[in-house]
Design a protein around this motif. Structure first.
Motif, short mmCIF file in Angstrom:
data_model
loop_
_atom_site.label_atom_id
_atom_site.label_comp_id
_atom_site.label_asym_id
_atom_site.label_seq_id
_atom_site.Cartn_x
_atom_site.Cartn_y
_atom_site.Cartn_z
N GLY A 6 0.82 -1.21 0.00
CA GLY A 6 0.00 0.00 0.00
C GLY A 6 0.85 1.26 0.00
O GLY A 6 1.98 1.26 0.51
N LYS A 10 0.90 4.01 -6.61
CA LYS A 10 0.14 3.47 -7.75
C LYS A 10 -0.83 4.52 -8.30
O LYS A 10 -0.85 4.81 -9.50
CB LYS A 10 -0.68 2.23 -7.34
CG LYS A 10 0.14 1.02 -6.98
CD LYS A 10 -0.75 -0.15 -6.58
CE LYS A 10 -1.43 0.03 -5.23
NZ LYS A 10 -0.52 0.09 -4.08
N THR A 12 -1.08 7.83 -7.59
CA THR A 12 -0.42 9.07 -7.99
C THR A 12 0.20 8.90 -9.37
O THR A 12 0.12 9.79 -10.22
CB THR A 12 0.66 9.43 -6.95
OG1 THR A 12 0.04 9.50 -5.67
CG2 THR A 12 1.34 10.73 -7.26
N PRO A 210 10.58 12.43 -7.50
CA PRO A 210 11.03 12.91 -6.19
C PRO A 210 9.86 13.01 -5.21
O PRO A 210 8.71 13.14 -5.63
CB PRO A 210 11.58 14.30 -6.50
CG PRO A 210 10.78 14.76 -7.68
CD PRO A 210 10.48 13.52 -8.49
N SER A 216 1.48 15.55 -3.30
CA SER A 216 0.50 15.02 -2.34
C SER A 216 -0.64 15.99 -2.10
O SER A 216 -1.73 15.59 -1.68
CB SER A 216 1.18 14.66 -1.02
OG SER A 216 1.87 15.76 -0.49
N1 LIG Z 1 6.15 11.87 -5.18
C1 LIG Z 1 5.43 12.04 -4.07
N2 LIG Z 1 5.76 13.00 -3.17
C2 LIG Z 1 5.03 13.16 -2.05
N3 LIG Z 1 3.96 12.44 -1.72
C3 LIG Z 1 3.59 11.45 -2.56
C4 LIG Z 1 4.30 11.20 -3.78
N4 LIG Z 1 3.70 10.17 -4.42
C5 LIG Z 1 2.67 9.80 -3.64
N5 LIG Z 1 2.59 10.56 -2.53
C6 LIG Z 1 1.62 10.45 -1.44
O1 LIG Z 1 1.81 9.20 -0.82
C7 LIG Z 1 0.55 8.61 -0.49
C8 LIG Z 1 0.41 7.26 -1.21
O2 LIG Z 1 0.41 7.49 -2.62
P1 LIG Z 1 -0.67 6.75 -3.54
O3 LIG Z 1 -2.04 6.93 -3.01
O4 LIG Z 1 -0.40 7.17 -4.93
O5 LIG Z 1 -0.20 5.26 -3.32
P2 LIG Z 1 -1.01 3.93 -3.69
O6 LIG Z 1 0.02 2.89 -3.98
O7 LIG Z 1 -2.01 4.20 -4.74
O8 LIG Z 1 -1.75 3.63 -2.32
P3 LIG Z 1 -2.86 2.46 -2.09
O9 LIG Z 1 -2.07 1.21 -1.99
O10 LIG Z 1 -3.53 2.86 -0.81
O11 LIG Z 1 -3.78 2.49 -3.27
C9 LIG Z 1 -0.50 9.63 -0.90
O12 LIG Z 1 -0.84 10.40 0.20
C10 LIG Z 1 0.20 10.46 -1.95
O13 LIG Z 1 -0.31 11.77 -2.02
#
Ligand SMILES: Nc1ncnc2c1ncn2[C@@H]1O[C@H](COP(=O)(O)OP(=O)(O)OP(=O)(O)O)[C@@H](O)[C@H]1O
Ligand SMILES: [Mg+2]
Length: 252
Positions: A6, A10, A12, A210, A216
């Motif tokens: 998690g 993914k 983002t 980065p 976020s």
């Molecule tokens: N490059 C980045 N810089 C700062 N924060 C980030 C970055 N990429 C993602 N985040 C933040 O990290 C958190 C997790 O990102 P994201 O939701 O894209 O992951 P995910 O793998 O889709 O999570 P899940 O498994 O819950 O679906 C979010 O709060 C997102 O805003």
């Protein structure tokens, strides 16, 4: 985009790559395959109450065209939203015919829009929703967060990918690994990046995303960082990643 871990980026990555590609004139659909509906939120696509969603496509055979919405202010970008109903699909699919190929069937029947890319945002599990994505896709992109434990669980994901390839979708290709949330100030981040590159070679994009606050913040404004703050380091990195992916695709 799949990784059962998690919070690795993914959603983002799905949202920002899709926005970046669409800003270059590519027609892009994001399929939100996660009951959390985070991709739908980031793309300002209604996914609460009784809006028709991916659940109805997978379980009730609703044509995909009936749930796809154009993303506001993004002319080439479309979203197939997920509501919380999708949480039930993981269990309801178990007893259905061709349960692993429901999404593939829906996408095959959906050819009206001349799309260039379809990006599928998977939930953080290896259950039937993710299997449906792996069966429907030609390519797999794995986002890897540049943190300790980043590689843990990856073996399990790769074994599942092999099983899907052997039994359900011979076309599936692990084409892309993207390093996310890279913090250049820490040695750990560069160690993880080196380790991933040593192991996966050319599959890893040169571009690294980065860690950036702007990335976020963007979803809370119903935007990708590509429109929220196009000059930010995160937006520029996702633009570079999209360009790499597009050029790689052109070489094949
Ligand atoms: N490059 C980045 N810089 C700062 N924060 C980030 C970055 N990429 C993602 N985040 C933040 O990290 C958190 C997790 O990102 P994201 O939701 O894209 O992951 P995910 O793998 O889709 O999570 P899940 O498994 O819950 O679906 C979010 O709060 C997102 O805003
Ligand atoms: Mg997500």
């Amino acid at each position: 985009m799949a990784n059962q871990k998690g919070g690795v980026g993914k959603t983002t990555t799905s949202v920002n790559l899709a926005a970046a590609l669409s800003m270059h004139g590519q027609r892009v659909l994001v399929v939100d395959l996660d009951p959390q509906g985070n991709a739908s939120t980031a793309l300002a696509t209604e996914h609460r109450g009784d809006v028709p969603d991916v659940y109805q496509v997978l379980v009730d055979d609703l044509p995909l065209a009936e749930i796809v919405k154009q993303v506001p202010d993004m002319p080439n970008l479309y979203c197939a939203p997920a509501t919380i109903d999708l949480a039930g699909a993981e269990i309801e699919l178990v007893s259905m015919v061709a349960r692993e190929a429901r999404l593939r069937r829906a996408l095959t029947a959906f050819d009206a829009m001349e799309l260039d890319y379809i990006l599928i945002d998977c939930p953080p599990s290896l259950g039937l929703l993710t299997v449906n994505a792996l069966v429907a896709a030609d390519e797999l992109l794995i986002p890897i967060q540049c943190e300790y434990y980043a590689l843990e669980g990856l073996g399990q994901l790769l074994r599942n990918v092999d099983l899907v390839r052997v039994h359900l979708n011979p076309n599936l290709n692990l084409s892309t690994i993207l390093l996310t949330m890279y913090d250049g100030r820490t040695r750990l981040a560069s160690q993880v990046a080196d380790e991933v590159r040593a192991h996966f070679g050319q599959t890893v994009l040169n571009t690294v995303i980065p860690r950036s606050v702007r990335v976020s913040e963007a979803p809370s404004y119903g935007q990708s960082v590509m429109t929220y703050d196009p000059g930010s380091s995160g937006a520029m990195a996702y633009m570079d990643a999209a360009r790499e992916i597009a050029f790689r695709g052109a070489e094949v």
